[in-house]
Scaffold this motif. Structure first.
Motif, PDB file in Angstrom:
ATOM      1  N   GLU A  98      17.213  -1.889 -12.631  1.00 58.84           N
ATOM      2  CA  GLU A  98      18.649  -2.134 -12.487  1.00 58.84           C
ATOM      3  C   GLU A  98      18.996  -2.998 -11.280  1.00 58.84           C
ATOM      4  N   GLY A  99      18.075  -3.108 -10.322  1.00 59.27           N
ATOM      5  CA  GLY A  99      18.373  -3.882  -9.119  1.00 59.27           C
ATOM      6  C   GLY A  99      17.616  -5.184  -9.006  1.00 59.27           C
ATOM      7  N   GLN A 100      16.809  -5.543 -10.017  1.00 60.16           N
ATOM      8  CA  GLN A 100      16.041  -6.790 -10.034  1.00 60.16           C
ATOM      9  C   GLN A 100      15.115  -6.915  -8.821  1.00 60.16           C
ATOM     10  N   LEU A 101      14.594  -5.804  -8.348  1.00 59.25           N
ATOM     11  CA  LEU A 101      13.680  -5.795  -7.199  1.00 59.25           C
ATOM     12  C   LEU A 101      12.330  -5.268  -7.683  1.00 59.25           C
ATOM     13  N   GLU A 102      11.360  -6.205  -7.798  1.00 59.03           N
ATOM     14  CA  GLU A 102      10.067  -5.868  -8.388  1.00 59.03           C
ATOM     15  C   GLU A 102       9.084  -5.339  -7.343  1.00 59.03           C
ATOM     16  N   HIS A 103       8.117  -4.564  -7.831  1.00 56.86           N
ATOM     17  CA  HIS A 103       7.017  -4.069  -6.997  1.00 56.86           C
ATOM     18  C   HIS A 103       7.533  -3.404  -5.725  1.00 56.86           C
ATOM     19  N   GLY A 104       8.553  -2.568  -5.918  1.00 51.66           N
ATOM     20  CA  GLY A 104       9.068  -1.833  -4.764  1.00 51.66           C
ATOM     21  C   GLY A 104       7.985  -0.961  -4.132  1.00 51.66           C
ATOM     22  N   MET A 105       7.978  -0.905  -2.805  1.00 56.99           N
ATOM     23  CA  MET A 105       6.934  -0.163  -2.091  1.00 56.99           C
ATOM     24  C   MET A 105       7.574   0.611  -0.945  1.00 56.99           C
ATOM     25  N   VAL A 106       7.191   1.884  -0.804  1.00 59.91           N
ATOM     26  CA  VAL A 106       7.659   2.719   0.298  1.00 59.91           C
ATOM     27  C   VAL A 106       6.446   3.168   1.108  1.00 59.91           C
ATOM     28  N   SER A 107       6.480   2.866   2.400  1.00 59.28           N
ATOM     29  CA  SER A 107       5.459   3.337   3.336  1.00 59.28           C
ATOM     30  C   SER A 107       6.146   4.147   4.419  1.00 59.28           C
ATOM     31  N   LEU A 108       5.589   5.298   4.746  1.00 60.01           N
ATOM     32  CA  LEU A 108       6.197   6.184   5.734  1.00 60.01           C
ATOM     33  C   LEU A 108       5.289   6.315   6.955  1.00 60.01           C
ATOM     34  N   LEU A 109       5.904   6.511   8.106  1.00 57.84           N
ATOM     35  CA  LEU A 109       5.155   6.653   9.349  1.00 57.84           C
ATOM     36  C   LEU A 109       4.403   7.977   9.384  1.00 57.84           C
ATOM     37  N   ASP A 110       3.146   7.899   9.776  1.00 59.66           N
ATOM     38  CA  ASP A 110       2.329   9.091   9.979  1.00 59.66           C
ATOM     39  C   ASP A 110       2.551   9.579  11.417  1.00 59.66           C
ATOM     40  N   GLY A 111       3.042  10.811  11.544  1.00 64.47           N
ATOM     41  CA  GLY A 111       3.363  11.342  12.869  1.00 64.47           C
ATOM     42  C   GLY A 111       2.165  11.454  13.779  1.00 64.47           C
ATOM     43  N   ASP A 112       0.969  11.614  13.227  1.00 67.11           N
ATOM     44  CA  ASP A 112      -0.227  11.793  14.052  1.00 67.11           C
ATOM     45  C   ASP A 112      -0.783  10.466  14.558  1.00 67.11           C
ATOM     46  N   SER A 113      -0.935   9.491  13.654  1.00 67.40           N
ATOM     47  CA  SER A 113      -1.558   8.219  14.039  1.00 67.40           C
ATOM     48  C   SER A 113      -0.554   7.135  14.397  1.00 67.40           C
ATOM     49  N   GLY A 114       0.696   7.270  13.925  1.00 72.90           N
ATOM     50  CA  GLY A 114       1.686   6.221  14.143  1.00 72.90           C
ATOM     51  C   GLY A 114       1.560   5.074  13.167  1.00 72.90           C
ATOM     52  N   ASP A 115       0.615   5.163  12.215  1.00 75.60           N
ATOM     53  CA  ASP A 115       0.444   4.108  11.207  1.00 75.60           C
ATOM     54  C   ASP A 115       1.430   4.312  10.064  1.00 75.60           C
ATOM     55  N   LEU A 127       1.779   4.707   6.240  1.00 69.79           N
ATOM     56  CA  LEU A 127       0.969   5.128   5.097  1.00 69.79           C
ATOM     57  C   LEU A 127       1.729   4.798   3.819  1.00 69.79           C
ATOM     58  N   LEU A 128       1.077   4.068   2.916  1.00 67.73           N
ATOM     59  CA  LEU A 128       1.703   3.727   1.638  1.00 67.73           C
ATOM     60  C   LEU A 128       1.845   4.992   0.797  1.00 67.73           C
ATOM     61  N   LEU A 129       3.091   5.317   0.430  1.00 61.50           N
ATOM     62  CA  LEU A 129       3.338   6.538  -0.329  1.00 61.50           C
ATOM     63  C   LEU A 129       3.537   6.261  -1.807  1.00 61.50           C
ATOM     64  N   GLU A 130       4.358   5.253  -2.124  1.00 66.35           N
ATOM     65  CA  GLU A 130       4.626   4.944  -3.535  1.00 66.35           C
ATOM     66  C   GLU A 130       4.763   3.439  -3.733  1.00 66.35           C
ATOM     67  N   VAL A 173      -4.015   3.538   1.873  1.00 64.52           N
ATOM     68  CA  VAL A 173      -3.545   2.202   2.246  1.00 64.52           C
ATOM     69  C   VAL A 173      -2.593   2.372   3.414  1.00 64.52           C
ATOM     70  N   ARG A 174      -2.945   1.751   4.562  1.00 59.23           N
ATOM     71  CA  ARG A 174      -2.128   1.948   5.752  1.00 59.23           C
ATOM     72  C   ARG A 174      -1.996   0.636   6.525  1.00 59.23           C
ATOM     73  N   TYR A 175      -0.946   0.571   7.354  1.00 55.10           N
ATOM     74  CA  TYR A 175      -0.691  -0.594   8.190  1.00 55.10           C
ATOM     75  C   TYR A 175      -0.414  -0.115   9.614  1.00 55.10           C
ATOM     76  N   ARG A 176      -1.106  -0.704  10.563  1.00 59.41           N
ATOM     77  CA  ARG A 176      -0.811  -0.408  11.957  1.00 59.41           C
ATOM     78  C   ARG A 176       0.390  -1.230  12.399  1.00 59.41           C
ATOM     79  N   ALA A 177       1.034  -0.827  13.487  1.00 59.91           N
ATOM     80  CA  ALA A 177       2.186  -1.564  14.014  1.00 59.91           C
ATOM     81  C   ALA A 177       1.783  -3.004  14.293  1.00 59.91           C
ATOM     82  N   GLY A 178       2.540  -3.943  13.737  1.00 63.16           N
ATOM     83  CA  GLY A 178       2.250  -5.361  13.916  1.00 63.16           C
ATOM     84  C   GLY A 178       1.286  -5.926  12.908  1.00 63.16           C
ATOM     85  N   GLU A 179       0.709  -5.099  12.048  1.00 66.48           N
ATOM     86  CA  GLU A 179      -0.272  -5.553  11.061  1.00 66.48           C
ATOM     87  C   GLU A 179       0.432  -5.926   9.769  1.00 66.48           C
ATOM     88  N   GLY A 180       0.302  -7.191   9.364  1.00 69.05           N
ATOM     89  CA  GLY A 180       0.932  -7.647   8.144  1.00 69.05           C
ATOM     90  C   GLY A 180       2.450  -7.617   8.248  1.00 69.05           C
TER      91      GLY A 180
END
Length: 520
Positions: A49-66, A68-71, A83-90
Motif C-alpha cells: 500500500e505504500g510502494q516501499l519495497e524490501h522494507g527492512m527493520v534492524s534494532l539496536l542490541d543493548g549488549d553489543s550496540g550493533d 541486528l536485522l530483525l525483519e 545479519v548485523r551492522y556496527r555503528a558507521g558500517e554501511g
C-alpha cells in the motif's frame, strides 16, 4: 496539464495513499505484541500500500550496540539471522552514527552500500531512517526502496519517519512486556522450586515405621498417573502427601488444583469442577472454566471426597473413567488429561455397604490407597514434629522460639484426637503465651492441654512420663527441677533426693523459678 500541475497531482495522490497506509499500519501495530510478527505485517503493508519495497527493520542490541536485522520483506523466504551492522558500517550503520535520515538517490552510485542481503535493486533509490522512541532515543533503523520518482523522495522520507516513530513505540512496549514476562517467569520458576522444595519428602516429618511405609508408597505412585485415595483421620496431613506426590511426578511443572468437596452444595460443586457457560444460571454472566479444565495436564486434589452426594457421584464417575465432561449449560464435550488424588476421613467401605457411596466410584478412586496413621500411633514423631512446628511459627512471628524437653514430655502424654493439626494449634498457642520465647511444660499447661490425657494402646494406658537423665546437658535448671518433680510424682522430698538437694533447697528453687506445683 502542465508538468508542475502533474507533479502536484502526483504528490496529492501520494499523500492520500500514505494516509491510508498509516491507518493500516496503526491497526497492525495495535493487533499483537509479538514483535517479529507485527513488523513482518507492517513491512507487507508498506510494500503493498505504500510502494516501499524490501522494507527492512534492524534494532539496536543493548549488549553489543550493533544493529541486528530483525525483519525483511521479500517474496521469497530469506534467512536474516545473524545479519548485523556496527555503528558507521554501511548505510544502516551510518544512519545510526549520523543520527539522521539518509536518502540515496541511486543505490548503484553509493560506495558505502554493503549489499549483505543481495535483494535490493541497484537502479532504485534507498531510504534509511532512525527508529525513535520516547523522544529522541534511537532503537533501530527502518529502510526501504521507493520508486524512482526523485521529486517525491523527500515526501517518502518524511512518511518513512512517521512509520519509524510508530514502530518505535511498539518496540519499547514489546520490550517492556518481554522484560515483565521474563521477570514473571523467573518468579514463577523460583516459587515453583520453593514449593517443590517445601513439598519434598525430606520436609515431611516421620521416622516411625508406619510413616516410612506411607512415604515409600507416595514415592512409588508419584511416578505414574494412577488415581490415589489418601485415607486417614482429619488433621493427619493428607494434603501434604498429595502435594508431595504431585511435585515429585512428571506433572510437577503443570497445575496443582485443589477443591474441598464438603464446602459446596451439589449445584455449585458441579460448576466448580466442570465450569459453566454464559447464561447457564442466574449470575453466570460469562463462561468459566472448571477445576478439571484448569488442571488439564496436571493434578486435581479432591479433599473430603466422601462428602459428595450419590447424585453427584455419577457425574464424577464419568469424568474419572473417560476424562470427558460438559460445562454446566453447555453441549460440547470436553476432554482433559488430569491425574486425580482424592482424600477422605470416612469409612467408604461401610458407606458402600449402606448404599450411600457408589461401589463403582469407590473402586475407581481406590486404585492406590494410602493410609495416614493418626498421631497417637506414632508418638515417637512428636519431638521432631513439635520442633519443626516451633521453627515454622518462629519464622512467622519473626522472633526466636525454642521448646524444652519438659514440654516435649508433656506433649507425648496427650491423646491428640485432632492429630497434627491439633499439635500445630497447641504450638501456636504456646508461642503466644511464652513471654521469653522458651516453651516449657508450664507454658504447655497454660495452653489448656492436659498433659496427663491417657494415650490408648493395645493393652494399657500410659499416664506417667518416662524417666529421663537429670544430668543431661540439654536440660536447664528449671527443666531439671520439673523433670525431677514429675519423676517423683510431684513429691518434693523425693525430687530433692533425686537432685541431691534438701527439701528446703528444692522448695526455694520452685519458688524462684516460678514453677507451678501440681497437687497429686
Amino acid at each position: 496539464m502542465s508538468h508542475d500541475n502533474a507533479q502536484l497531482q502526483q504528490t496529492l495522490n501520494l499523500l492520500e495513499d500514505e494516509l491510508a497506509c498509516i491507518y493500516a499500519v496503526s491497526k497492525v501495530l495495535s493487533r499483537s505484541l509479538n514483535l517479529k510478527e507485527t513488523l513482518r505485517e507492517v513491512l507487507r503493508v508498506l510494500h503493498e500500500e505504500g510502494q516501499l519495497e524490501h522494507g527492512m527493520v534492524s534494532l539496536l542490541d543493548g549488549d553489543s550496540g550493533d544493529l541486528l536485522l530483525l525483519e525483511l520483506h521479500r517474496a521469497e523466504k530469506l534467512t536474516v539471522e545473524n545479519v548485523r551492522y556496527r555503528a558507521g558500517e554501511g548505510i544502516m550503520g551510518l544512519a545510526i552514527e549520523m543520527d539522521k535520515p539518509l536518502i540515496i538517490r541511486k543505490l548503484a552510485d553509493e560506495p558505502r552500500f554493503l549489499d549483505k542481503l543481495g535483494v535490493y535493486n541497484p537502479d532504485l533509490p534507498f531510504l534509511a531512517v532512525p527508529i525513535r522512541a520516547r523522544g529522541d532515543e534511537i532503537v533501530g533503523v527502518l529502510a526501504a526502496q521507493p520508486p524512482a520518482e526523485l521529486h517525491l523522495l523527500g515526501e517518502r522520507r518524511r512518511f518513512l519517519e512517521m512509520i519509524g516513530n510508530l514502530i518505535g513505540q511498539n518496540v519499547v512496549l514489546a520490550n517492556e512486556v518481554a522484560s515483565d514476562k521474563q521477570e514473571l517467569q523467573k518468579e514463577r520458576d523460583s516459587l515453583r522450586r520453593k514449593v517443590k522444595g517445601e513439598s519434598g519428602f525430606a520436609n515431611l516429618i516421620g521416622h516411625t515405621r508406619c510413616m516410612q511405609v506411607v512415604f515409600d508408597q507416595a514415592r512409588q505412585v508419584a511416578k505414574w498417573n494412577t488415581t490415589v485415595l489418601i485415607r486417614g483421620e482429619s488433621g493427619t496431613g493428607k494434603e501434604l502427601i498429595a502435594n508431595a506426590i504431585h511435585y515429585h511426578s512428571p506433572r510437577a511443572n503443570n497445575a496443582f488444583i485443589k477443591l474441598n468437596c464438603a464446602a459446596l452444595p451439589d449445584n455449585l460443586l458441579e460448576s466448580e469442577l466442570f465450569g459453566h457457560e454464559k447464561g447457564a444460571f442466574t449470575g453466570a454472566v460469562s463462561q468459566r472454566k472448571g477445576r478439571f479444565e484448569q488442571a488439564d495436564g496436571g493434578t486435581l486434589f479432591l479433599d473430603e471426597i466422601g462428602e459428595i452426594t450419590p447424585a453427584f457421584q455419577a457425574k464424577l464417575l464419568r469424568v474419572l473413567q473417560e476424562g470427558e465432561f460438559e460445562r454446566v449449560g453447555g453441549t460440547r464435550t470436553l476432554k482433559v488429561d488430569v491425574r486425580v488424588i482424592a482424600a477422605t476421613n470416612r469409612n467408604l467401605e461401610q458407606e458402600v455397604r449402606a448404599g450411600e457411596f457408589r461401589e463403582d466410584l469407590y473402586y475407581r478412586l481406590n486404585v492406590m490407597p494410602i493410609i495416614m496413621p493418626p498421631l497417637r500411633e506414632r508418638l515417637e514423631d512428636i519431638p521432631d514434629l513439635a520442633r519443626f512446628l516451633v521453627n515454622k511459627i518462629s519464622n512467622k512471628q519473626g522472633r526466636p522460639l525454642d521448646i524444652g524437653d519438659s514440654a516435649i514430655r508433656a506433649l507425648m502424654h496427650h491423646g491428640w484426637p485432632g492429630n497434627v493439626r491439633e499439635l500445630e494449634n497447641c504450638m501456636e498457642r504456646a508461642a503466644i503465651l511464652s513471654t521469653d520465647g522458651h516453651i516449657d511444660q508450664q507454658v504447655i499447661h497454660l495452653t489448656g492441654l492436659d498433659s496427663h490425657f491417657p494415650v490408648e494402646t493395645s493393652n494399657t494406658t500410659v499416664k506417667q512420663p518416662p524417666k529421663i537423665d537429670l544430668d543431661s546437658p540439654d536440660l536447664d535448671e528449671r527443666e531439671r527441677v520439673i523433670a525431677a518433680l514429675e519423676e517423683a510424682g510431684w513429691v518434693q522430698a523425693k525430687a530433692a533426693r533425686l537432685l541431691n538437694m534438701t527439701p528446703r533447697q528444692i522448695a526455694y528453687r520452685i519458688q524462684i523459678l516460678n514453677i507451678q506445683v501440681r497437687q497429686i
